[in-house]
Scaffold this motif. Sequence first.
Motif, PDB file in Angstrom:
ATOM      1  N   ALA A  17       0.832  -1.204   0.000  1.00 56.02           N
ATOM      2  CA  ALA A  17       0.000   0.000   0.000  1.00 56.02           C
ATOM      3  C   ALA A  17       0.866   1.253   0.000  1.00 56.02           C
ATOM      4  O   ALA A  17       0.580   2.224  -0.716  1.00 56.02           O
ATOM      5  CB  ALA A  17      -0.942  -0.005   1.208  1.00 56.02           C
ATOM      6  N   ALA A  18       1.934   1.248   0.786  1.00 58.34           N
ATOM      7  CA  ALA A  18       2.841   2.401   0.834  1.00 58.34           C
ATOM      8  C   ALA A  18       3.531   2.595  -0.510  1.00 58.34           C
ATOM      9  O   ALA A  18       3.678   3.733  -0.983  1.00 58.34           O
ATOM     10  CB  ALA A  18       3.870   2.220   1.949  1.00 58.34           C
ATOM     11  N   GLN A  20       2.362   1.745  -3.436  1.00 59.91           N
ATOM     12  CA  GLN A  20       1.349   2.253  -4.357  1.00 59.91           C
ATOM     13  C   GLN A  20       1.133   3.744  -4.134  1.00 59.91           C
ATOM     14  O   GLN A  20       1.059   4.525  -5.087  1.00 59.91           O
ATOM     15  CB  GLN A  20       0.025   1.493  -4.173  1.00 59.91           C
ATOM     16  CG  GLN A  20      -1.098   1.979  -5.070  1.00 59.91           C
ATOM     17  CD  GLN A  20      -0.826   1.761  -6.544  1.00 59.91           C
ATOM     18  OE1 GLN A  20      -0.192   0.790  -6.923  1.00 59.91           O
ATOM     19  NE2 GLN A  20      -1.302   2.665  -7.376  1.00 59.91           N
ATOM     20  N   GLU A  21       1.063   4.133  -2.868  1.00 59.63           N
ATOM     21  CA  GLU A  21       0.886   5.540  -2.545  1.00 59.63           C
ATOM     22  C   GLU A  21       2.067   6.374  -3.057  1.00 59.63           C
ATOM     23  O   GLU A  21       1.888   7.467  -3.596  1.00 59.63           O
ATOM     24  CB  GLU A  21       0.736   5.719  -1.037  1.00 59.63           C
ATOM     25  CG  GLU A  21       0.394   7.131  -0.623  1.00 59.63           C
ATOM     26  CD  GLU A  21       0.173   7.274   0.872  1.00 59.63           C
ATOM     27  OE1 GLU A  21       0.315   8.411   1.371  1.00 59.63           O
ATOM     28  OE2 GLU A  21      -0.138   6.268   1.539  1.00 59.63           O
ATOM     29  N   GLU A  24       1.916   7.153  -6.713  1.00 56.11           N
ATOM     30  CA  GLU A  24       0.893   8.128  -7.065  1.00 56.11           C
ATOM     31  C   GLU A  24       1.217   9.539  -6.572  1.00 56.11           C
ATOM     32  O   GLU A  24       0.545  10.494  -6.933  1.00 56.11           O
ATOM     33  CB  GLU A  24      -0.457   7.675  -6.509  1.00 56.11           C
ATOM     34  CG  GLU A  24      -0.941   6.375  -7.126  1.00 56.11           C
ATOM     35  CD  GLU A  24      -2.157   5.788  -6.426  1.00 56.11           C
ATOM     36  OE1 GLU A  24      -2.612   6.363  -5.412  1.00 56.11           O
ATOM     37  OE2 GLU A  24      -2.647   4.742  -6.881  1.00 56.11           O
ATOM     38  N   THR A  25       2.249   9.667  -5.746  1.00 57.02           N
ATOM     39  CA  THR A  25       2.641  10.960  -5.199  1.00 57.02           C
ATOM     40  C   THR A  25       3.575  11.666  -6.169  1.00 57.02           C
ATOM     41  O   THR A  25       4.448  11.052  -6.755  1.00 57.02           O
ATOM     42  CB  THR A  25       3.366  10.768  -3.845  1.00 57.02           C
ATOM     43  OG1 THR A  25       2.486  10.094  -2.943  1.00 57.02           O
ATOM     44  CG2 THR A  25       3.789  12.087  -3.246  1.00 57.02           C
ATOM     45  N   SER A  41       7.762  11.042  -9.436  1.00 49.50           N
ATOM     46  CA  SER A  41       6.854  10.335  -8.541  1.00 49.50           C
ATOM     47  C   SER A  41       7.584  10.079  -7.232  1.00 49.50           C
ATOM     48  O   SER A  41       8.810  10.178  -7.160  1.00 49.50           O
ATOM     49  CB  SER A  41       6.417   8.998  -9.164  1.00 49.50           C
ATOM     50  OG  SER A  41       7.501   8.087  -9.171  1.00 49.50           O
ATOM     51  N   LYS A  86       7.735   7.068   4.372  1.00 46.68           N
ATOM     52  CA  LYS A  86       6.667   6.073   4.171  1.00 46.68           C
ATOM     53  C   LYS A  86       7.132   4.648   4.425  1.00 46.68           C
ATOM     54  O   LYS A  86       6.408   3.853   5.010  1.00 46.68           O
ATOM     55  CB  LYS A  86       6.127   6.160   2.744  1.00 46.68           C
ATOM     56  CG  LYS A  86       5.380   7.390   2.442  1.00 46.68           C
ATOM     57  CD  LYS A  86       3.956   7.261   2.850  1.00 46.68           C
ATOM     58  CE  LYS A  86       3.202   8.525   2.487  1.00 46.68           C
ATOM     59  NZ  LYS A  86       2.037   8.714   3.302  1.00 46.68           N
TER      60      LYS A  86
END
Length: 102
Positions: A17-18, A20-21, A24-25, A41, A86
């Motif tokens: 999840a981290a 993936q985040e 997207e950042t 990114s 993260k």
Amino acid sequence: MQALLQQAQKMQQDLAAAQQELSETEVEGSAGGGLVTATVSGAGELLGLVIDPKAVDPDDTETLADLVVAAVHNATDAAQEIQKDKLGPLAQGLGGGMPGLF
């Protein structure tokens, strides 16, 4: 033993999840007082590059190249800081750092 497996599975899900985040950042870096701006990114992938026309001198492409490199480097440094924020706690939970990530 079952609890340990569940904990490892949860950590693996949190890590995914981290990641993936992070992908997207978007993070920006600039050089030359904003003449060149790079967007990367959170995972470090170059997404965009904006060059102000004032930075373009056909007789001095070396300075423009330096500004581009500096802007990308600046943005990449910012992305690495986000990665540490993260993923750092997750990596520690997995027994140490994650080689090659930082």
